[in-house]
Design an enzyme around this catalytic site. Structure first.
Site, PDB file in Angstrom:
ATOM      1  N   TYR A  62       0.825  -1.212   0.000  1.00 56.91           N
ATOM      2  CA  TYR A  62       0.000   0.000   0.000  1.00 56.91           C
ATOM      3  C   TYR A  62       0.860   1.262   0.000  1.00 56.91           C
ATOM      4  CZ  TYR A  62      -3.588  -3.315   1.660  1.00 56.91           C
ATOM      5  OH  TYR A  62      -4.435  -4.386   1.808  1.00 56.91           O
ATOM      6  N   ILE A 246     -12.601  -5.550   7.656  1.00 53.88           N
ATOM      7  CA  ILE A 246     -11.690  -4.392   7.658  1.00 53.88           C
ATOM      8  C   ILE A 246     -12.186  -3.337   6.667  1.00 53.88           C
ATOM      9  CG2 ILE A 246      -9.600  -5.463   8.573  1.00 53.88           C
ATOM     10  CD1 ILE A 246      -8.778  -6.052   5.646  1.00 53.88           C
ATOM     11  N   LYS A 248     -12.777   0.021   4.777  1.00 58.67           N
ATOM     12  CA  LYS A 248     -11.946   1.220   4.643  1.00 58.67           C
ATOM     13  C   LYS A 248     -12.841   2.449   4.562  1.00 58.67           C
ATOM     14  CE  LYS A 248      -9.667   3.899   1.147  1.00 58.67           C
ATOM     15  NZ  LYS A 248      -9.434   4.011  -0.302  1.00 58.67           N
ATOM     16  N   SER A 249     -12.499   3.473   5.303  1.00 60.19           N
ATOM     17  CA  SER A 249     -13.098   4.785   5.092  1.00 60.19           C
ATOM     18  C   SER A 249     -12.131   5.855   5.552  1.00 60.19           C
ATOM     19  CB  SER A 249     -14.417   4.939   5.844  1.00 60.19           C
ATOM     20  OG  SER A 249     -14.943   6.235   5.575  1.00 60.19           O
ATOM     21  N   VAL A 250     -12.059   6.935   4.782  1.00 60.87           N
ATOM     22  CA  VAL A 250     -11.235   8.079   5.176  1.00 60.87           C
ATOM     23  C   VAL A 250     -12.078   9.139   5.864  1.00 60.87           C
ATOM     24  CG1 VAL A 250      -9.607   7.659   3.290  1.00 60.87           C
ATOM     25  CG2 VAL A 250     -11.518   9.240   2.946  1.00 60.87           C
ATOM     26  N   ASN A 258     -19.168   2.482  10.698  1.00 61.39           N
ATOM     27  CA  ASN A 258     -18.703   1.118  10.443  1.00 61.39           C
ATOM     28  C   ASN A 258     -18.358   0.360  11.723  1.00 61.39           C
ATOM     29  OD1 ASN A 258     -19.004   1.572   7.711  1.00 61.39           O
ATOM     30  ND2 ASN A 258     -16.830   1.916   7.315  1.00 61.39           N
TER      31      ASN A 258
END
Length: 293
Positions: A62, A246, A248-250, A258
């Site tokens: 990543y 898992i 993902k969020s920014v 979540n």
């Protein structure tokens, strides 16, 4: 209509811990950090920790391990008493599989993360066309013996790959992280893993958002019945299946959402309706042909 459900406060989430075959315990909900640049990932992880996440899922591929490391250091979760309260996963680059290269890569990764150990180290893809998992696993087992890794895992392994790894090492991974969501449930892989004591961890648990509209409004109807979002309805389905997730969020609000999965439960009919959405199309890559980083 029922009154809207009050969201839980972070300290009330009580995210379940999943006990793995090696005896270690992992929070069932974590934060994925794929496709976040190195500079941008630092505030994302800091905020996730602030709202209650205690599980961060990263990878060398990543290209943001240094940013994750800064977040852990800035919040104090990289050392001392707080270190034991957070689960940090990272993964080996596929191009660095092999005994010697894995030894070198892992030292570099620990340095970037500013950690003395990681909770889980994973093979990222099986790369059966260039199979090096057996020799790589020897290095992994040494990291575990040295106390620098607690749990060994794999990603995207099919039963044939898990069989081969076991034949070469005498060991199964504690976790297999796979693409898993309502329209791509991988039931044969899941059944194999359950039979062999391998926990399932789902990435793309909502098919990168595509499954929010799955089933001609099925997800939306279930969400409305519980006064939650479609994302929460899907993530609750995963939770009830015992799957580690898992997402993902920014975005701070979505990160909170979540985690807020424990104040409602799907009915048997609702759960079965999501089960029935299984389909033939993955959102991501084919483990038989793909290599990442």
């Amino acid at each position: 209509m029922a009154e809207p459900r009050e969201p839980q406060k972070p300290q009330e989430h009580n995210v379940p811990m999943i006990t793995l075959s090696d005896g270690n315990r992992i929070p069932q909900v974590g934060l994925g950090v794929l496709r976040i640049d190195d500079e941008g990932v630092t505030p994302v992880v800091e905020n996730a920790i602030a709202v209650g996440y205690r599980h961060i899922d990263g990878a060398a591929g990543y290209n943001n391990e240094a940013g994750v490391g800064r977040a852990l250091a800035n919040t104090g979760y990289n050392t001392g008493d707080k270190r034991a309260d957070i689960w940090v996963t990272t993964k080996l680059r596929d191009s660095e599989q092999g005994y010697d290269s894995a030894r070198k890569a892992f030292d570099r990764q620990l340095g970037l993360l500013q950690l003395e150990y990681v909770d889980m180290y994973m093979l990222h893809w099986p790369t059966p066309f260039d199979w090096r998992s057996g020799e790589t696993w020897k290095a992994f087992a040494e990291f575990r013996a040295e106390g620098r890794v607690k749990t060994l895992g794999v990603c995207n392994f099919l039963p044939e790959h898990l069989d081969r790894l076991h034949e070469e090492t005498g060991e199964y991974p504690a976790i297999n992280q796979i693409e898993l969501h309502p329209t791509w449930q991988q039931r044969e892989v899941v059944a194999y893993c359950k039979e062999h004591g391998i926990a399932i961890e789902a990435y793309s648990p909502m098919a990168r958002g595509a499954d929010l509209n799955a089933g001609d409004g099925t997800i939306e109807r279930i969400a409305q019945a519980h006064h939650v979002s479609p994302a929460q309805a899907i993530l609750r389905w995963h939770i009830e299946n015992g799957t580690i997730i898992i997402p993902k969020s920014v975005h701070a609000q979505r990160q909170k959402e979540n985690l807020d999965l424990f104040g409602f439960a799907l009915t048997q009919e609702e759960h079965a309706a999501i089960d029935a959405l299984d389909g033939p199309t993955r959102a991501g890559h084919d483990p038989l042909t793909f290599t990442y980083a």
